[in-house]
Design a protein around this motif. Structure first.
Motif, PDB file in Angstrom:
ATOM      1  N   GLU A   1       4.996 -10.413   2.881  1.00 18.60           N
ATOM      2  CA  GLU A   1       5.248  -9.126   2.229  1.00 18.60           C
ATOM      3  C   GLU A   1       4.777  -7.969   3.099  1.00 18.60           C
ATOM      4  OE1 GLU A   1       3.429  -9.311  -1.602  1.00 18.60           O
ATOM      5  OE2 GLU A   1       5.137 -10.353  -2.530  1.00 18.60           O
ATOM      6  N   GLU A   2       3.729  -8.196   3.890  1.00 11.02           N
ATOM      7  CA  GLU A   2       3.230  -7.164   4.802  1.00 11.02           C
ATOM      8  C   GLU A   2       4.144  -6.987   6.016  1.00 11.02           C
ATOM      9  OE1 GLU A   2      -0.701  -8.311   5.892  1.00 11.02           O
ATOM     10  OE2 GLU A   2      -1.636  -7.383   4.142  1.00 11.02           O
ATOM     11  N   GLY A   3       4.997  -7.960   6.295  1.00  8.70           N
ATOM     12  CA  GLY A   3       5.928  -7.801   7.406  1.00  8.70           C
ATOM     13  C   GLY A   3       5.888  -8.890   8.447  1.00  8.70           C
ATOM     14  N   SER A   4       5.101  -9.938   8.245  1.00  5.66           N
ATOM     15  CA  SER A   4       5.059 -11.032   9.199  1.00  5.66           C
ATOM     16  C   SER A   4       6.393 -11.760   9.236  1.00  5.66           C
ATOM     17  CB  SER A   4       3.945 -12.008   8.806  1.00  5.66           C
ATOM     18  OG  SER A   4       3.734 -12.959   9.822  1.00  5.66           O
ATOM     19  N   MET A   5       6.782 -12.219  10.429  1.00  9.46           N
ATOM     20  CA  MET A   5       8.075 -12.879  10.600  1.00  9.46           C
ATOM     21  C   MET A   5       7.915 -14.395  10.587  1.00  9.46           C
ATOM     22  SD  MET A   5       9.497 -10.306  13.543  1.00  9.46           S
ATOM     23  CE  MET A   5      11.012 -11.217  13.785  1.00  9.46           C
TER      24      MET A   5
ATOM     25  N   VAL B   1      12.174  -0.402  14.740  1.00  7.80           N
ATOM     26  CA  VAL B   1      12.387  -1.376  13.677  1.00  7.80           C
ATOM     27  C   VAL B   1      11.043  -1.891  13.165  1.00  7.80           C
ATOM     28  CG1 VAL B   1      12.544  -3.330  15.261  1.00  7.80           C
ATOM     29  CG2 VAL B   1      13.682  -3.471  13.051  1.00  7.80           C
ATOM     30  N   HIS B   2      10.952  -2.139  11.864  1.00  8.01           N
ATOM     31  CA  HIS B   2       9.743  -2.725  11.273  1.00  8.01           C
ATOM     32  C   HIS B   2       9.964  -4.229  11.149  1.00  8.01           C
ATOM     33  CE1 HIS B   2       6.589  -3.691   8.355  1.00  8.01           C
ATOM     34  NE2 HIS B   2       6.042  -2.525   8.659  1.00  8.01           N
ATOM     35  N   PRO B   3       8.922  -5.037  11.410  1.00  8.26           N
ATOM     36  CA  PRO B   3       9.109  -6.495  11.314  1.00  8.26           C
ATOM     37  C   PRO B   3       9.598  -6.948   9.945  1.00  8.26           C
ATOM     38  CG  PRO B   3       6.767  -5.913  11.493  1.00  8.26           C
ATOM     39  CD  PRO B   3       7.544  -4.690  11.828  1.00  8.26           C
ATOM     40  N   ARG B   4       9.298  -6.168   8.906  1.00  9.52           N
ATOM     41  CA  ARG B   4       9.760  -6.541   7.565  1.00  9.52           C
ATOM     42  C   ARG B   4      11.292  -6.546   7.492  1.00  9.52           C
ATOM     43  NH1 ARG B   4       7.451  -2.788   4.898  1.00  9.52           N
ATOM     44  NH2 ARG B   4       5.437  -3.806   4.620  1.00  9.52           N
ATOM     45  N   SER B   5      11.939  -5.628   8.239  1.00  8.51           N
ATOM     46  CA  SER B   5      13.404  -5.573   8.257  1.00  8.51           C
ATOM     47  C   SER B   5      13.975  -6.832   8.905  1.00  8.51           C
ATOM     48  CB  SER B   5      13.873  -4.336   9.018  1.00  8.51           C
ATOM     49  OG  SER B   5      13.380  -3.163   8.421  1.00  8.51           O
ATOM     50  N   LEU B   6      13.321  -7.298   9.973  1.00 12.07           N
ATOM     51  CA  LEU B   6      13.783  -8.512  10.638  1.00 12.07           C
ATOM     52  C   LEU B   6      13.498  -9.746   9.781  1.00 12.07           C
ATOM     53  CD1 LEU B   6      12.677  -7.738  14.310  1.00 12.07           C
ATOM     54  CD2 LEU B   6      14.946  -7.502  13.303  1.00 12.07           C
TER      55      LEU B   6
END
Length: 715
Positions: free
Chosen positions: A415-419, A507-512
């Motif tokens: 949820e914080e953006g980790s891929m 780009v934010h990692p959350r988008s990826l």
């Protein structure tokens, strides 16, 4: 700010022309008795590429000479990218014509040139700072009285010319090691002399031995380490625990290791305590390798040179001798072990939320209760095996608590953006002769995720603590991707009906991660994940903390594997010194700050080379596994489409090519925008993710190539 950082700042901001050493002494009021130390600092900065010396012997910041320092990352095409030393600078494209004799992994200065690649920066190699590929491994092709060494490493695109007097008895088809005697230049191959004949390229064991030689690492530890090893006890001495006043005794704390069944170097143990219904205390206990490997010792120098343990398919090349890696440092059960412990208190919020309420980093001594495998932990989590539950009856409750914590940590992290990439890892099982007999997919179940989440949590805490204290430290960083590469990736996935939004300002990692979740389970999942990964930069070690893009965090380090990674050992030393004193003196900070860039750069380079070797050893054995399967039929899915054919991945993860000439029912044209092949007459279409039935028609171990013929498309 350290003396090193202050000098670079002043050279960048206050100096407006190149200066000699004497002029720099005068400019910065360096006293005569300090000039020798200052000269050594300048030499170190010069060697590391942080300052540049022109033909007149004058010094300055590279950028003021329009130069950028970094390492070459070459592609099989012969073109390359410069990976800048400054993690905040973008990668620079270098065409094969502008390499000027530089080779893969060399450290260089690059000058920017006009780009023909749209907005992407392009450059040419202006000067080579450090040569890395001093020896090359490959197959000898002999012509009359001379030969050419064809490198095994396909990123070394130059064949090595071997003159008649440098063959040293090597014959056609031999796998050899050659020392470079003349570096490549425009329109000239490098030259070399053969220093070792490993055997015929088809002899058993020669292939893996070649990969080891490619790393330029000895298999055996030097004999001069014996005296140091003799002075290290086989067991923890009770007296050494008592005299170490800062070390906390945790031997009564319930804890265990969870690792793979074949693991011998056990870096980490874990514990968990339920403080209340809404609060858990996680303990991550890491082997205190620095207690035994002292800075500047022969053991330390050897560990630094190796920088990492290397896990090939048939052996491990360890960073530390077995007495340490499998013995006194390994957290084996029922024996005392010196450790560094990170305690993290978590507050559970709502159904799945979690917050850190407190943390502590301490030197410790532990006694592990169990050496548990991932399979055993998974059996307890799934509640399927009563025999396993009986064996670990004293830890069943703790394993279930750990799993609940894992679930919250993992959900919170994403949820914080980790891929979360979903690539399948493969374990190659060999027979006694080293021949591959089985390809087995490595699972990534709750048990594996549990340890993964706890290690990530500890690494984050340690990095944040050192950053808050403003101490010099070694970080694991992952830069934000280049905007141009993200635009290209956006255009690529648009062809599959996916949309990457809002990348104009980065780009934010959350988008990826949202894209990864959207493609999960689809036919195009693997190709989109692969292209996304190639669009990102590589994680490296650095003294600069710029965060970790892939994990979506602002502070990250490697702390949890000091038995097998030198950066972790470096982190341990700084942590122990800091927590013991509370704060380091300015002189001590300066000394550490001066050491870290070289350590970070060296460890990043060795990691890349080790990763290449590990991947090569697996790929090699995959190809060998298919050698006796010529003529056999398999089912697979299309993993890639090019103008010259179709790549197909089989269920066992082996990938091969159906060359376009093998598609005999029509003329097929490559639709680059849609990544598909279309039949001219039949309009038959082949897309990524389509299922095919194929036959194995050719296996070429030297070129690592596997060729298929098409039987039918499975509708």
């Amino acid at each position: 700010m350290s003396a090193r950082s202050e000098l670079l700042r002043k050279l960048r901001e206050d100096v407006h022309k190149p200066l000699s050493k004497k002029e720099i002494y005068k400019k910065f009021d360096i006293s005569r008795d300090q000039q020798q130390l200052f000269s050594e600092l300048l030499d170190d900065l010069l060697e590391s590429g942080y300052i540049y010396q022109n033909e007149a012997g004058l010094l300055g910041i590279p950028e003021k000479f329009n130069l950028i320092a970094g390492r070459i990352e070459k592609t099989a095409s012969g073109n390359a990218f410069l990976i800048p030393d400054d993690p905040e600078k973008d990668d620079i494209y270098i065409s094969s014509a502008n390499m000027n004799g530089a080779m893969h992994n060399d450290k260089v200065f690059v000058r920017l040139v006009r780009s023909s690649r749209g907005k992407s920066q392009a450059g040419e190699v202006a000067e080579i700072i450090e040569r890395v590929n001093k020896t090359i491994v490959g197959n000898l092709e002999k012509y009359k009285n001379y030969g050419f060494l064809i490198p095994d490493n396909k990123r070394i695109c130059n064949d090595i010319f071997i003159p008649p007097d440098a063959l040293n008895g090597a014959q056609n088809g031999h796998k050899v090691v050659a020392k470079i005697t003349r570096w490549p230049a425009k329109n000239r191959n490098p030259e070399g002399v053969i220093t070792e004949i490993l055997g015929h390229k088809d002899d058993a064991g020669v292939d893996i031995e070649a990969i080891i030689r490619q790393l330029d690492l000895p298999g055996e530890f030097p004999k001069n380490l014996r005296n140091e090893l003799k002075n290290i006890a086989d067991e923890v001495d009770e007296q050494s625990i008592k005299t170490d006043e800062d070390r906390v005794d945790l031997r009564d704390l319930k804890l265990l290791t969870i690792d793979g069944a074949d693991a011998k170097d056990l870096d980490d143990a874990v514990s968990i305590e339920k403080i209340s219904d809404k609060k858990y205390r996680l303990g991550v206990h890491i082997a205190d390798v620095s207690h035994y490997v002292k800075k500047g010792s022969l053991l330390d120098k050897e560990a630094y040179n190796r920088a990492t343990s290397i896990y090939l398919v048939d052996r491990v090349i360890p960073m530390l001798p077995e007495k340490l890696s499998n013995g006194i440092c390994s957290l084996n059960p029922h024996v005392d072990r010196m450790t560094l412990t990170v305690f993290i208190e978590y507050k559970l919020c709502g159904k799945i939320g979690i917050e850190i309420s407190d943390h502590q980093i301490v030197k410790s001594v532990i006694k592990s209760n169990h050496r548990m495998t991932y399979d055993d932990a998974q059996a307890i989590i799934e509640d399927k095996d009563e025999k396993i539950k009986d064996e670990y009856s004293d830890f069943v409750e703790e394993i279930n608590m750990m799993n609940k914590l894992r679930e919250r940590l993992r959900k919170n992290r994403f949820e914080e953006g980790s891929m979360d990439f979903n690539f399948t890892e493969v374990k190659v099982e060999l027979d006694e002769q080293g021949k591959p007999v089985k390809l087995k997919k490595r699972p990534h179940r709750e048990a594996e995720q549990l340890i993964e989440e706890f290690m990530i949590a500890a690494n984050r805490i340690v990095a944040a603590e050192m950053s808050w204290r403003e101490m010099p430290f070694i970080y694991r960083i992952h830069e934000e991707p280049d905007l141009d590469r993200m635009i290209q990736f956006k255009e690529f996935i648009h062809n599959f009906g996916y949309e990457l939004k809002g990348i104009k300002n980065g780009v934010h990692p959350r988008s990826l991660q949202a894209i990864l979740e959207e493609v999960r389970g689809s036919k195009e999942e693997k190709i989109i994940e692969t292209v996304m990964l190639r669009s990102l930069k590589k994680a490296v070690y650095s003294e600069k903390n710029i965060g970790h893009f892939g994990l979506g965090v602002t502070h990250y380090t490697h702390f949890t594997s000091p038995i097998r990674r030198y950066p972790d050992l470096t982190a341990h030393r700084i942590i122990k010194e800091t927590i013991a004193a509370g704060y380091l003196s300015k002189n001590r900070q300066d000394k550490i700050d001066a050491e870290l860039p070289k350590i970070a750069d060296h460890c990043s380079l060795q990691e890349r080379r080790a990763t290449d070797a590990e991947r090569d050893s697996v790929d090699l054995k995959k190809i060998e596994y298919m050698e006796d399967k010529i003529g056999e039929e398999f089912e697979g899915i299309i993993s890639g489409i090019t103008g010259f054919g179709i790549f197909v991945e089989l269920e066992n993860t082996v990938e091969g090519l159906i060359h376009i000439k093998e598609l005999k029912d029509d003329y097929y044209h490559y639709d680059q925008d849609q990544y598909r092949l279309i039949g001219e007459r039949t309009n038959k279409i082949y897309r990524i993710g389509d299922e095919l039935k194929i036959k194995v028609v050719n296996v070429n171990r030297d070129e690592r190539e596997l060729d298929f013929s098409l039987i039918e498309k499975i509708e």
